[in-house]
Design a protein around this motif. Structure first.
Motif, PDB file in Angstrom:
ATOM      1  N   TRP B  32      52.742  48.772  21.499  1.00 54.55           N
ATOM      2  CA  TRP B  32      51.776  49.745  21.800  1.00 54.55           C
ATOM      3  C   TRP B  32      51.314  50.324  22.882  1.00 54.55           C
ATOM      4  O   TRP B  32      51.215  51.064  23.861  1.00 54.55           O
ATOM      5  CB  TRP B  32      49.910  48.895  21.417  1.00 54.55           C
ATOM      6  CG  TRP B  32      49.432  50.561  21.167  1.00 54.55           C
ATOM      7  CD1 TRP B  32      48.378  50.194  22.291  1.00 54.55           C
ATOM      8  CD2 TRP B  32      48.598  51.463  21.034  1.00 54.55           C
ATOM      9  NE1 TRP B  32      47.451  50.924  21.889  1.00 54.55           N
ATOM     10  CE2 TRP B  32      47.667  52.032  20.968  1.00 54.55           C
ATOM     11  CE3 TRP B  32      49.850  51.832  19.455  1.00 54.55           C
ATOM     12  CZ2 TRP B  32      47.974  53.599  20.061  1.00 54.55           C
ATOM     13  CZ3 TRP B  32      49.344  52.884  19.152  1.00 54.55           C
ATOM     14  CH2 TRP B  32      48.007  53.609  19.749  1.00 54.55           C
ATOM     15  N   MET B  33      51.758  49.379  24.503  1.00 55.77           N
ATOM     16  CA  MET B  33      51.561  49.187  25.675  1.00 55.77           C
ATOM     17  C   MET B  33      52.979  50.304  25.549  1.00 55.77           C
ATOM     18  O   MET B  33      52.742  51.097  26.899  1.00 55.77           O
ATOM     19  CB  MET B  33      52.057  47.713  25.865  1.00 55.77           C
ATOM     20  CG  MET B  33      52.088  47.787  27.108  1.00 55.77           C
ATOM     21  SD  MET B  33      52.371  46.247  28.742  1.00 55.77           S
ATOM     22  CE  MET B  33      53.849  46.245  27.985  1.00 55.77           C
ATOM     23  N   VAL B  45      44.046  58.397  25.130  1.00 53.32           N
ATOM     24  CA  VAL B  45      42.399  58.322  25.269  1.00 53.32           C
ATOM     25  C   VAL B  45      42.461  58.533  23.895  1.00 53.32           C
ATOM     26  O   VAL B  45      41.310  58.554  23.435  1.00 53.32           O
ATOM     27  CB  VAL B  45      41.288  57.549  25.822  1.00 53.32           C
ATOM     28  CG1 VAL B  45      41.778  57.083  27.180  1.00 53.32           C
ATOM     29  CG2 VAL B  45      41.916  59.011  26.844  1.00 53.32           C
ATOM     30  N   LEU B  50      47.014  59.884  19.263  1.00 54.20           N
ATOM     31  CA  LEU B  50      47.931  58.270  18.980  1.00 54.20           C
ATOM     32  C   LEU B  50      49.125  57.778  18.618  1.00 54.20           C
ATOM     33  O   LEU B  50      49.755  57.439  19.383  1.00 54.20           O
ATOM     34  CB  LEU B  50      46.578  57.616  17.926  1.00 54.20           C
ATOM     35  CG  LEU B  50      46.314  56.336  17.331  1.00 54.20           C
ATOM     36  CD1 LEU B  50      45.412  56.294  18.964  1.00 54.20           C
ATOM     37  CD2 LEU B  50      44.941  56.134  16.900  1.00 54.20           C
ATOM     38  N   ARG B 236      43.099  46.721  37.290  1.00 58.28           N
ATOM     39  CA  ARG B 236      43.071  46.653  35.629  1.00 58.28           C
ATOM     40  C   ARG B 236      42.032  47.911  35.016  1.00 58.28           C
ATOM     41  O   ARG B 236      41.628  47.467  33.915  1.00 58.28           O
ATOM     42  CB  ARG B 236      41.864  45.437  35.811  1.00 58.28           C
ATOM     43  CG  ARG B 236      40.452  45.424  36.538  1.00 58.28           C
ATOM     44  CD  ARG B 236      40.152  43.145  36.635  1.00 58.28           C
ATOM     45  NE  ARG B 236      39.254  43.584  37.666  1.00 58.28           N
ATOM     46  CZ  ARG B 236      39.813  42.307  38.251  1.00 58.28           C
ATOM     47  NH1 ARG B 236      40.128  41.554  37.689  1.00 58.28           N
ATOM     48  NH2 ARG B 236      39.044  42.556  39.475  1.00 58.28           N
ATOM     49  N   ALA B 237      41.680  48.563  36.270  1.00 62.06           N
ATOM     50  CA  ALA B 237      41.055  50.128  35.273  1.00 62.06           C
ATOM     51  C   ALA B 237      40.005  49.633  34.829  1.00 62.06           C
ATOM     52  O   ALA B 237      40.077  50.387  33.176  1.00 62.06           O
ATOM     53  CB  ALA B 237      42.133  50.937  34.815  1.00 62.06           C
ATOM     54  N   PRO B 238      39.230  49.279  34.777  1.00 66.55           N
ATOM     55  CA  PRO B 238      37.176  49.558  33.725  1.00 66.55           C
ATOM     56  C   PRO B 238      37.294  50.055  33.018  1.00 66.55           C
ATOM     57  O   PRO B 238      36.848  49.513  31.496  1.00 66.55           O
ATOM     58  CB  PRO B 238      36.381  48.653  35.136  1.00 66.55           C
ATOM     59  CG  PRO B 238      36.567  49.189  36.167  1.00 66.55           C
ATOM     60  CD  PRO B 238      38.116  48.894  36.148  1.00 66.55           C
ATOM     61  N   PHE B 243      44.800  54.951  31.234  1.00 70.33           N
ATOM     62  CA  PHE B 243      46.081  54.149  30.477  1.00 70.33           C
ATOM     63  C   PHE B 243      46.937  54.386  30.270  1.00 70.33           C
ATOM     64  O   PHE B 243      48.396  53.279  30.898  1.00 70.33           O
ATOM     65  CB  PHE B 243      45.331  54.327  28.839  1.00 70.33           C
ATOM     66  CG  PHE B 243      43.934  53.229  28.113  1.00 70.33           C
ATOM     67  CD1 PHE B 243      43.476  52.663  29.874  1.00 70.33           C
ATOM     68  CD2 PHE B 243      43.708  53.126  27.411  1.00 70.33           C
ATOM     69  CE1 PHE B 243      42.138  51.912  29.058  1.00 70.33           C
ATOM     70  CE2 PHE B 243      42.617  52.661  27.294  1.00 70.33           C
ATOM     71  CZ  PHE B 243      41.489  52.197  27.769  1.00 70.33           C
ATOM     72  N   LEU B 246      48.533  52.783  33.664  1.00 77.20           N
ATOM     73  CA  LEU B 246      48.863  51.555  33.173  1.00 77.20           C
ATOM     74  C   LEU B 246      49.625  50.329  32.174  1.00 77.20           C
ATOM     75  O   LEU B 246      50.081  49.426  32.710  1.00 77.20           O
ATOM     76  CB  LEU B 246      47.133  50.808  32.913  1.00 77.20           C
ATOM     77  CG  LEU B 246      46.352  49.474  33.476  1.00 77.20           C
ATOM     78  CD1 LEU B 246      46.506  48.495  35.027  1.00 77.20           C
ATOM     79  CD2 LEU B 246      45.325  49.679  32.821  1.00 77.20           C
ATOM     80  N   SER B 247      49.791  51.440  31.808  1.00 73.56           N
ATOM     81  CA  SER B 247      50.757  50.517  30.946  1.00 73.56           C
ATOM     82  C   SER B 247      52.382  50.861  31.110  1.00 73.56           C
ATOM     83  O   SER B 247      52.787  49.869  31.162  1.00 73.56           O
ATOM     84  CB  SER B 247      51.168  51.820  29.496  1.00 73.56           C
ATOM     85  OG  SER B 247      49.717  51.838  28.866  1.00 73.56           O
ATOM     86  N   SER B 250      52.482  48.306  33.539  1.00 75.88           N
ATOM     87  CA  SER B 250      52.543  46.773  33.573  1.00 75.88           C
ATOM     88  C   SER B 250      54.041  46.651  32.382  1.00 75.88           C
ATOM     89  O   SER B 250      54.684  45.501  32.098  1.00 75.88           O
ATOM     90  CB  SER B 250      51.727  47.038  32.350  1.00 75.88           C
ATOM     91  OG  SER B 250      49.778  46.414  32.864  1.00 75.88           O
TER      92      SER B 250
END
Lengths: 312, 278
Positions: B32-33, B45, B50, B236-238, B243, B246-247, B250
């Motif tokens: 998923w990441m 999002v 999806l 950490r992008a609360p 996303f 960040l993915s 990561s």
């Protein structure tokens, strides 16, 4: 050169480095834990330098011992560690038995299963708390919203709609909240460490006595009693080792706690030490010594067990 | 054979299916990441995007701009590589001496080395900060991180090398000693070639542990020597706004390590259980 000197000489750098690494910081922690030592104090500036004149005896230990936060941190540490251990060992056992047979694509299955273990802790936490568990934008939020939408559609159905309108809407869970943040940590660490348990159990299962097993089958033992009476005793040692190694590792969990909720609802001992260390070094050090004692209780058992197999 | 014959037809199909389902569930978060890393932040999002979306490399191309990725990545590479080298330079001679010239105390020394690994890092957090910042002035330097990474991995490395070296027949090493080969020559020309696989996988595992270390690398750095662990923890992008990017960052941080990890599964068991599970 004599037969004795050379081997010693070769070990010296390693031994010296580890000796300094262990003794110097730990000695300082021990010293700080017995004095009044804070980083900022307008009222008592003399406490901001570490010195024997600020001797406090066991005062810091008493302060920590009587601090509610300390007991909550112990509780959280133990709760998180025990939950992770129970989950990883149970899942690990089940999955190790599951993939201990040969089937098509077993190599790939192994590779997929072991992967989570190599994800760095910070990425693990960020990935789970944001992209998966987030109550609005994460997969959890999207799934709950999707199910609610389907429910809403079903309520509009003729006849059956009355039945579905009895069903409540699902509410997403916020995993950063005080009540749930410990579960988020348990979930993500379990995901990361179950592969470790699987790997250890699988390695051990491969050395299981197959003849004994076949004899049991000929005697009509069913799958469960084979597992219960042959496999489980064989796995006793690996289970003990998995439990202890995880206990030692997870007692110092930090990154996951920080990223999930900054200690809100899941503050463990290392996190509490970090908080004390922003000002009250005396208390941080006393807490540190308590953490060392807690880890040592586990470590002694582990070292005994490893020591037995050392020189075989 | 008997065991195979006993499996019913049902279990012959259900068993592998179950195994595959479990494996896919475990791998799903990583998948998923990686998938999200190819979506734009906006698409990431949206429920309608999806699975179906317009893949983009934008997150990877903007990694430098968004996160200064390469600075952290280079720090991770430098500290992990040099820490691994340093650990081996100190660890190989020590493990060699312990395996081929053990004394009465070798067992105790090994156990003691392992026990240093069990000290909770948090207990010595402040002394380490104090020493490195106020006293030695090496806080936030590559030197410090390399040293600390080496020290926390040294016990495991010595242990693993020790178990590998013990497998080598003592006679081979002794023959070298008879011929008057120097100790250095023995290690370089006899030991390393013989235990090459063991040394390589030890190095690989040590590298992985260094790369993933998340306590000292975060607490003992600010900017100059900050590694990928620090980068991710700091971003950490609360609110989940980023996303996609960040993915991507990561994935770039863990991807190579996961692949390396696949190659040293077996050694991992030995290394993490200190040879107690075979």
């Amino acid at each position: 050169m004599s037969n004795r000197t050379m081997p010693r000489l070769l070990q010296t750098p390693a031994v010296l480095l580890l000796l300094v690494w262990m003794l110097v910081p730990l000695g300082m922690t021990l010293f700080f834990s017995f004095i009044r030592y804070v980083l900022n104090s307008l009222r008592r500036p003399e406490w901001t330098t570490p010195s024997l004149e600020n001797w406090r005896g066991f005062g810091n230990y008493q302060f920590v011992w009587n601090n509610d936060g300390f007991w909550l941190a112990i509780y959280n540490s133990v709760f998180i560690v025990c939950s992770i251990i129970i989950l990883t060992v149970t899942l690990g056992l089940a999955i190790a038995v599951l993939i201990n047979r040969s089937f098509p694509g077993r190599g790939i299955v192994r590779v997929l299963l072991i992967s989570p273990f190599f994800v760095m802790p910070a990425v693990n936490a960020v990935l789970w708390i944001n992209m998966i568990l987030d109550p609005v934008l994460g997969l959890q939020g999207l799934a709950v919203a999707g199910i609610n939408e389907i429910l809403a559609g079903l309520r509009d159905l003729p006849f059956l709609g009355a039945f579905f309108s009895l069903w409540p809407d699902l509410a997403p869970i916020s995993f950063r909240a005080t009540q749930t943040s410990a579960y988020a940590v348990i979930l993500m660490v379990t995901w990361q460490w179950t592969p470790f348990a699987i790997l250890i159990f699988m390695t051990s299962l491969q050395s299981e006595d197959q003849q004994q097993k076949e004899a049991a089958i000929l005697d009509g033992a069913n799958a469960w009693s084979q597992f219960r009476n042959l496999t489980l005793p064989h796995l006793g040692r690996p289970i003990a080792i998995v439990v202890m190694i995880q206990a030692i590792f997870h007692l110092s969990l930090y990154a996951e706690i920080e990223i999930v909720s900054r200690g809100n609802g899941n503050k463990n001992l290392p996190y509490l030490i970090g908080e004390f260390a922003t000002n009250n070094i005396g208390a941080a050090s006393a807490t540190g010594i308590f953490a060392v004692i807690l880890a040592n209780i586990v470590a002694i058992f582990l070292l005994r067990m490893i020591g037995k197999t050392l020189m075989d | 054979m008997a065991a195979v014959a006993q499996h019913s037809k049902f279990s012959k199909i259900a068993w592998p299916v179950l195994a595959w389902v479990v494996a896919l569930i475990f791998f799903f978060p990583i998948f998923w990441m990686v998938l999200t890393s190819f979506k734009t932040d906006a698409d990431a999002v949206k429920p309608e995007n999806l699975i179906v979306f317009q893949p983009t490399l934008e997150n990877y191309l903007n990694m430098t701009e968004n996160y200064d990725y390469w600075r952290f990545a280079i720090n991770s590479v430098i500290t992990s590589v040099f820490a691994t080298i340093f650990t081996l330079v100190v660890g190989v001679p020590a493990a060699y001496a312990m395996a081929f010239n053990p004394s009465r105390h070798t067992k105790d020394v090994l156990m003691w080395m392992l026990s240093t690994k069990m000290l909770p890092a948090a207990a010595v957090l402040y002394p380490m900060t104090f020493l490195t910042k106020n006293f030695l002035g090496i806080f936030d330097t590559h030197f410090l991180i390399i040293l600390v990474l080496s020290l926390i991995n040294l016990p495991i490395v010595i242990w693993m090398l020790f178990t590998y070296f013990k497998e080598i027949p003592k006679e081979i090493i002794e023959a070298g000693q008879m011929d008057g080969v120097s100790t250095w020559g023995e290690i370089k020309d006899i030991l390393i070639p013989l235990a090459w696989g063991g040394v390589a996988s030890t190095a690989l595992l040590c590298f992985i542990f260094c790369w993933n270390e998340a306590y000292w690398t975060v607490r003992l750095t600010t900017t100059d020597a900050a590694t990928l662990s620090k980068l991710i923890e700091g971003n950490r992008a609360p609110e989940g706004l980023f996303f996609g990017r960040l993915s991507a960052v990561s994935t770039a941080a863990v991807g190579p390590i996961i692949v390396l990890g696949w190659f040293c599964q077996k050694q991992l068991v030995q290394g993490l259980t200190f040879g107690a599970v075979k």
